[in-house]
Scaffold this motif. Structure first.
Motif, PDB file in Angstrom:
ATOM      1  N   ASP A 273      42.078  33.966  53.953  1.00  0.00           N
ATOM      2  CA  ASP A 273      41.934  33.127  55.150  1.00  0.00           C
ATOM      3  C   ASP A 273      40.925  31.998  54.979  1.00  0.00           C
ATOM      4  OD1 ASP A 273      39.825  34.837  54.942  1.00  0.00           O
ATOM      5  OD2 ASP A 273      39.713  35.345  57.082  1.00  0.00           O
ATOM      6  N   PHE A 274      40.301  31.869  53.766  1.00  0.00           N
ATOM      7  CA  PHE A 274      39.381  30.754  53.529  1.00  0.00           C
ATOM      8  C   PHE A 274      40.194  29.456  53.434  1.00  0.00           C
ATOM      9  CE2 PHE A 274      35.027  32.155  51.807  1.00  0.00           C
ATOM     10  CZ  PHE A 274      34.955  33.173  52.754  1.00  0.00           C
ATOM     11  N   PRO A 275      39.793  28.394  54.169  1.00  0.00           N
ATOM     12  CA  PRO A 275      40.558  27.140  54.115  1.00  0.00           C
ATOM     13  C   PRO A 275      40.457  26.439  52.768  1.00  0.00           C
ATOM     14  CG  PRO A 275      38.536  26.863  55.380  1.00  0.00           C
ATOM     15  CD  PRO A 275      38.671  28.327  55.102  1.00  0.00           C
ATOM     16  N   ILE A 276      39.305  26.570  52.097  1.00  0.00           N
ATOM     17  CA  ILE A 276      39.135  25.970  50.764  1.00  0.00           C
ATOM     18  C   ILE A 276      38.430  26.973  49.866  1.00  0.00           C
ATOM     19  CG2 ILE A 276      39.062  23.589  51.601  1.00  0.00           C
ATOM     20  CD1 ILE A 276      36.017  23.719  51.301  1.00  0.00           C
ATOM     21  N   CYS A 277      38.579  26.789  48.554  1.00  0.00           N
ATOM     22  CA  CYS A 277      37.959  27.697  47.592  1.00  0.00           C
ATOM     23  C   CYS A 277      36.444  27.509  47.587  1.00  0.00           C
ATOM     24  CB  CYS A 277      38.523  27.440  46.194  1.00  0.00           C
ATOM     25  SG  CYS A 277      37.727  28.417  44.899  1.00  0.00           S
ATOM     26  N   ALA A 278      35.724  28.618  47.722  1.00  0.00           N
ATOM     27  CA  ALA A 278      34.267  28.575  47.688  1.00  0.00           C
ATOM     28  C   ALA A 278      33.697  29.266  46.453  1.00  0.00           C
ATOM     29  CB  ALA A 278      33.703  29.235  48.942  1.00  0.00           C
ATOM     30  N   CYS A 279      34.552  30.011  45.728  1.00  0.00           N
ATOM     31  CA  CYS A 279      34.044  30.770  44.585  1.00  0.00           C
ATOM     32  C   CYS A 279      33.969  29.931  43.312  1.00  0.00           C
ATOM     33  CB  CYS A 279      34.913  32.004  44.334  1.00  0.00           C
ATOM     34  SG  CYS A 279      36.579  31.635  43.710  1.00  0.00           S
ATOM     35  N   GLY A 280      34.813  28.895  43.226  1.00  0.00           N
ATOM     36  CA  GLY A 280      34.791  28.024  42.054  1.00  0.00           C
ATOM     37  C   GLY A 280      35.421  28.632  40.815  1.00  0.00           C
ATOM     38  N   ALA A 281      36.059  29.790  40.955  1.00  0.00           N
ATOM     39  CA  ALA A 281      36.668  30.447  39.794  1.00  0.00           C
ATOM     40  C   ALA A 281      37.941  29.713  39.368  1.00  0.00           C
ATOM     41  CB  ALA A 281      36.985  31.898  40.109  1.00  0.00           C
ATOM     42  N   SER A 282      38.144  29.620  38.080  1.00  0.00           N
ATOM     43  CA  SER A 282      39.314  28.942  37.526  1.00  0.00           C
ATOM     44  C   SER A 282      40.240  29.947  36.871  1.00  0.00           C
ATOM     45  CB  SER A 282      38.889  27.902  36.481  1.00  0.00           C
ATOM     46  OG  SER A 282      38.030  26.936  37.053  1.00  0.00           O
ATOM     47  N   PRO A 283      41.519  29.626  36.766  1.00  0.00           N
ATOM     48  CA  PRO A 283      42.452  30.515  36.067  1.00  0.00           C
ATOM     49  C   PRO A 283      42.017  30.733  34.622  1.00  0.00           C
ATOM     50  CG  PRO A 283      43.644  28.842  37.311  1.00  0.00           C
ATOM     51  CD  PRO A 283      42.196  28.452  37.339  1.00  0.00           C
ATOM     52  N   THR A 284      42.200  31.959  34.118  1.00  0.00           N
ATOM     53  CA  THR A 284      41.810  32.272  32.747  1.00  0.00           C
ATOM     54  C   THR A 284      43.000  32.576  31.844  1.00  0.00           C
ATOM     55  OG1 THR A 284      41.521  34.592  33.342  1.00  0.00           O
ATOM     56  CG2 THR A 284      39.575  33.180  33.466  1.00  0.00           C
ATOM     57  N   LEU A 285      44.157  32.870  32.447  1.00  0.00           N
ATOM     58  CA  LEU A 285      45.346  33.202  31.677  1.00  0.00           C
ATOM     59  C   LEU A 285      46.556  32.465  32.226  1.00  0.00           C
ATOM     60  CD1 LEU A 285      45.126  37.108  31.284  1.00  0.00           C
ATOM     61  CD2 LEU A 285      44.818  35.430  29.457  1.00  0.00           C
ATOM     62  N   ARG A 286      47.553  32.283  31.373  1.00  0.00           N
ATOM     63  CA  ARG A 286      48.851  31.777  31.824  1.00  0.00           C
ATOM     64  C   ARG A 286      49.928  32.684  31.233  1.00  0.00           C
ATOM     65  NH1 ARG A 286      49.138  27.453  29.225  1.00  0.00           N
ATOM     66  NH2 ARG A 286      50.839  27.882  27.780  1.00  0.00           N
ATOM     67  N   ALA A 287      50.709  33.300  32.102  1.00  0.00           N
ATOM     68  CA  ALA A 287      51.768  34.199  31.646  1.00  0.00           C
ATOM     69  C   ALA A 287      52.827  33.416  30.884  1.00  0.00           C
ATOM     70  CB  ALA A 287      52.402  34.919  32.834  1.00  0.00           C
ATOM     71  N   THR A 288      53.331  33.995  29.789  1.00  0.00           N
ATOM     72  CA  THR A 288      54.333  33.327  28.956  1.00  0.00           C
ATOM     73  C   THR A 288      55.388  34.334  28.502  1.00  0.00           C
ATOM     74  OG1 THR A 288      52.914  33.746  27.041  1.00  0.00           O
ATOM     75  CG2 THR A 288      52.738  31.579  28.067  1.00  0.00           C
ATOM     76  N   PRO A 289      56.493  34.485  29.205  1.00  0.00           N
ATOM     77  CA  PRO A 289      56.905  33.797  30.429  1.00  0.00           C
ATOM     78  C   PRO A 289      56.388  34.520  31.664  1.00  0.00           C
ATOM     79  CG  PRO A 289      58.661  35.211  29.683  1.00  0.00           C
ATOM     80  CD  PRO A 289      57.553  35.370  28.684  1.00  0.00           C
ATOM     81  N   ARG A 290      56.809  34.071  32.843  1.00  0.00           N
ATOM     82  CA  ARG A 290      56.359  34.672  34.085  1.00  0.00           C
ATOM     83  C   ARG A 290      56.919  36.082  34.269  1.00  0.00           C
ATOM     84  NH1 ARG A 290      52.513  33.092  37.487  1.00  0.00           N
ATOM     85  NH2 ARG A 290      53.766  33.748  39.259  1.00  0.00           N
ATOM     86  N   ARG A 291      58.153  36.289  33.896  1.00  0.00           N
ATOM     87  CA  ARG A 291      58.802  37.580  34.099  1.00  0.00           C
ATOM     88  C   ARG A 291      58.651  38.474  32.872  1.00  0.00           C
ATOM     89  NH1 ARG A 291      62.229  37.980  38.384  1.00  0.00           N
ATOM     90  NH2 ARG A 291      62.680  36.062  39.540  1.00  0.00           N
ATOM     91  N   ALA A 292      58.776  39.776  33.089  1.00  0.00           N
ATOM     92  CA  ALA A 292      58.728  40.728  31.986  1.00  0.00           C
ATOM     93  C   ALA A 292      59.949  40.557  31.088  1.00  0.00           C
ATOM     94  CB  ALA A 292      58.670  42.154  32.525  1.00  0.00           C
ATOM     95  N   ILE A 293      59.744  40.747  29.807  1.00  0.00           N
ATOM     96  CA  ILE A 293      60.816  40.653  28.821  1.00  0.00           C
ATOM     97  C   ILE A 293      61.389  42.045  28.588  1.00  0.00           C
ATOM     98  CG2 ILE A 293      61.375  40.026  26.441  1.00  0.00           C
ATOM     99  CD1 ILE A 293      58.933  38.112  26.558  1.00  0.00           C
ATOM    100  N   ARG A 294      62.705  42.150  28.630  1.00  0.00           N
ATOM    101  CA  ARG A 294      63.390  43.435  28.454  1.00  0.00           C
ATOM    102  C   ARG A 294      64.074  43.480  27.087  1.00  0.00           C
ATOM    103  NH1 ARG A 294      64.980  45.130  33.764  1.00  0.00           N
ATOM    104  NH2 ARG A 294      65.960  46.935  32.739  1.00  0.00           N
TER     105      ARG A 294
END
Length: 318
Positions: A273-294
């Motif tokens: 419910d925070f209107p803007i980010c106050a923690c300043g944390a940035s993404p650390t990972l990017r999924a490759t790909p987004r979905r699980a591989i079967r």
């Protein structure tokens, strides 16, 4: 004394092998960590991509993997090292020592070599001592859990870790039977489980004791706790651009991995419910790909045990 274990070809069937190589993209000069060495199937393929220039660190809590590691050591010019211990603890120790990696693999669950050796007590298909320890020197066994845990706690273990819908009935039957005679053999437990569930469920999908055995194995080896500790330790160890790959075999593991990757992709830890980010944390990972591989249909046909495998992969952002 541990039984002598000789490597066989059937031990050497790594699941989603091509997909792991694509996800981790190992190159000469890199440092790779295989957190669950097992029979060394994935490690052998990863070490080959180093072409003699780089390092592979293998981790396993089961000391009987030593002959498989010795076979790998003789077959590759790359630097290879085997560390004995539960992988989350080893990863945390490596991270605290400043060790960095370019690729980390976790292939979760019980290995084929453990499952196929009845004396280890993992299989409901063969009568053996009710053990299920991945590290044979660990204190807690499946027999301890079955014989000493309260009925309420047993039902909770079967429900949480096995998603067993008849958890209460099974727990009640176990407690009733152990009052007369403690459980020592897997066959005894299988028979009690079969009798505790409704007749139609005995002939449903899969073996009637499958979920109970899964739950006990997870409890004995603290598998989900290990995974939850290992993921942040892996992230800490990865260099920017480093890659993480995790193979899971049931929804409980996959849920933990998926949630971890989503949280690290999002970055921000502020309440929704925070209107803007106050923690300043940035993404650390990017999924490759987004979905699980079967696994492909062809792989499942070659290796039916791969059917439930799910691979999730990600790259660490700089």
């Amino acid at each position: 004394m541990l039984p002598s274990v000789l490597p066989t070809e059937t031990d050497h069937v790594p699941v989603l092998a091509d997909e792991v190589l694509t996800a981790l993209a190992p190159r000469p000069g890199q440092t790779i960590i295989d957190c669950t060495f097992g029979a060394g199937g994935h490690s052998t393929l990863l070490a080959a991509r180093l072409r003699g220039d780089g390092k592979l660190i293998a981790i396993d809590r089961d000391p009987t993997v030593a002959p498989y590691f010795e076979r790998l050591r003789r077959s590759t010019p790359a630097k290879v090292r085997l560390l004995h211990g539960e992988f989350s603890q080893v990863l945390e120790q490596l991270a605290s020592n400043g060790v960095q990696a370019d690729a980390i693999l976790l292939d979760l669950g019980v290995s084929s070599m453990q499952l196929d050796r009845p004396e280890r007590g993992f299989s409901y298909a063969a009568d053996a001592a009710l053990d299920m320890r991945m590290d044979p020197s660990a204190e807690l066994t499946a027999s301890d859990v079955v014989n000493e845990t309260s009925e309420r706690e047993l039902a909770d273990i079967f429900r949480r870790y096995g998603e067993e819908r008849y958890s209460r009935q099974i727990a009640r039957a176990i407690v009733k039977r152990r009052a007369k005679q403690p459980f020592e053999r897997t066959g005894d437990l299988v028979e009690v489980v079969k009798q505790a569930i409704p007749a139609p469920a005995r002939f449903g999908e899969g073996h009637p004791a499958k979920r109970v055995f899964q739950a006990l194995r997870i409890e004995v080896n603290d598998e989900l706790g290990s995974l939850e500790r290992a993921l942040p330790a892996s992230l800490e160890m990865l260099r920017p651009g480093g890659k993480l790959a995790v193979i899971s075999f049931h929804s409980l593991e996959d849920r933990i991995v998926k949630r971890f990757l989503r949280n690290e992709e999002h970055g921000c830890t502020c309440p929704p419910d925070f209107p803007i980010c106050a923690c300043g944390a940035s993404p650390t990972l990017r999924a490759t790909p987004r979905r699980a591989i079967r696994p492909s249909t062809a792989e499942v046909a070659r290796n039916p045990r791969s059917q439930s495998a799910r691979l999730r992969a990600a790259v660490k952002l700089g």
